[in-house]
Design a protein around this motif. Structure first.
Motif, PDB file in Angstrom:
ATOM      1  N   PHE A  91       5.531  42.241 -19.902  1.00  0.00           N
ATOM      2  CA  PHE A  91       4.382  41.336 -19.889  1.00  0.00           C
ATOM      3  C   PHE A  91       4.885  39.923 -19.670  1.00  0.00           C
ATOM      4  O   PHE A  91       5.776  39.465 -20.371  1.00  0.00           O
ATOM      5  N   ILE A  92       4.288  39.224 -18.699  1.00  0.00           N
ATOM      6  CA  ILE A  92       4.707  37.855 -18.367  1.00  0.00           C
ATOM      7  C   ILE A  92       3.506  36.943 -18.498  1.00  0.00           C
ATOM      8  O   ILE A  92       2.472  37.174 -17.872  1.00  0.00           O
ATOM      9  N   SER A  93       3.639  35.891 -19.289  1.00  0.00           N
ATOM     10  CA  SER A  93       2.569  34.918 -19.454  1.00  0.00           C
ATOM     11  C   SER A  93       2.697  33.851 -18.379  1.00  0.00           C
ATOM     12  O   SER A  93       3.729  33.175 -18.283  1.00  0.00           O
ATOM     13  N   GLY A  94       1.661  33.682 -17.599  1.00  0.00           N
ATOM     14  CA  GLY A  94       1.665  32.658 -16.558  1.00  0.00           C
ATOM     15  C   GLY A  94       1.772  31.253 -17.114  1.00  0.00           C
ATOM     16  O   GLY A  94       2.211  30.337 -16.423  1.00  0.00           O
ATOM     17  N   GLU A 115       3.657  30.556 -19.754  1.00  0.00           N
ATOM     18  CA  GLU A 115       4.971  30.410 -20.377  1.00  0.00           C
ATOM     19  C   GLU A 115       6.140  30.637 -19.426  1.00  0.00           C
ATOM     20  O   GLU A 115       7.236  30.151 -19.672  1.00  0.00           O
ATOM     21  N   ALA A 116       5.941  31.382 -18.341  1.00  0.00           N
ATOM     22  CA  ALA A 116       7.031  31.654 -17.402  1.00  0.00           C
ATOM     23  C   ALA A 116       7.465  30.358 -16.728  1.00  0.00           C
ATOM     24  O   ALA A 116       6.632  29.536 -16.340  1.00  0.00           O
ATOM     25  N   GLU A 117       8.757  30.196 -16.589  1.00  0.00           N
ATOM     26  CA  GLU A 117       9.327  28.970 -16.020  1.00  0.00           C
ATOM     27  C   GLU A 117       8.865  28.751 -14.583  1.00  0.00           C
ATOM     28  O   GLU A 117       8.810  29.692 -13.787  1.00  0.00           O
ATOM     29  N   GLN A 166       7.492  30.506  -9.350  1.00  0.00           N
ATOM     30  CA  GLN A 166       7.408  31.127 -10.669  1.00  0.00           C
ATOM     31  C   GLN A 166       7.552  32.636 -10.504  1.00  0.00           C
ATOM     32  O   GLN A 166       6.814  33.265  -9.749  1.00  0.00           O
ATOM     33  N   MET A 167       8.513  33.222 -11.217  1.00  0.00           N
ATOM     34  CA  MET A 167       8.722  34.663 -11.171  1.00  0.00           C
ATOM     35  C   MET A 167       7.638  35.332 -12.005  1.00  0.00           C
ATOM     36  O   MET A 167       7.432  34.988 -13.167  1.00  0.00           O
ATOM     37  N   LEU A 168       6.937  36.307 -11.417  1.00  0.00           N
ATOM     38  CA  LEU A 168       5.839  36.982 -12.107  1.00  0.00           C
ATOM     39  C   LEU A 168       6.212  38.372 -12.592  1.00  0.00           C
ATOM     40  O   LEU A 168       5.490  38.956 -13.387  1.00  0.00           O
ATOM     41  N   GLY A 169       7.295  38.928 -12.129  1.00  0.00           N
ATOM     42  CA  GLY A 169       7.753  40.239 -12.568  1.00  0.00           C
ATOM     43  C   GLY A 169       8.664  40.846 -11.523  1.00  0.00           C
ATOM     44  O   GLY A 169       8.452  40.656 -10.332  1.00  0.00           O
TER      45      GLY A 169
END
Length: 114
Positions: free
Chosen positions: A8-11, A13-15, A26-29
């Motif tokens: 799970f990746i928070s948009g 919070e992801a760098e 931004q890396m989404l997964g």
């Protein structure tokens, strides 16, 4: 490549990495087979013509993009997408500023080398 993103990746919070030239990423997964990336283009920013071994599908989330794929240029707007086969030269100019969602298979190892 043995790296893998969290499930799970928070948009929020992801760098978000500033790539220079009006581009941010931004890396989404990702895992070794697949990668999704969000890319912001400032008004007038250019993704220079390049090629790579990965298959790529790009979705236009926001803005207008002038895509060059293999020498053919098309204007893409929100809701449009394009397929870029491996080793085909491609690039895009964004006269309005906008956002792309890029997917790659296999994952772009070079995006993880920092």
């Amino acid at each position: 490549m043995s790296k893998q993103s969290s499930h799970f990746i928070s948009g929020t919070e992801a760098e978000i990495v500033d790539l220079g030239g009006g581009l941010k990423r931004q890396m989404l997964g990702y895992n070794h087979e697949l990668m999704m990336v969000k890319v912001w283009f400032a008004k007038g920013a250019e993704g220079y013509v390049h090629k790579h071994r990965h298959s790529q599908v790009t979705y236009v989330e926001e803005g207008e993009f002038h895509f060059n794929i293999g020498g053919e240029i098309k204007v893409l707007k929100p809701g449009d997408s394009c397929l870029i086969p491996p080793f085909v030269e491609h690039g895009a100019v964004c006269p309005t500023g906008g956002i792309l969602i890029d997917t790659f298979s296999p994952a772009r190892e070079d995006f993880l080398e920092d």
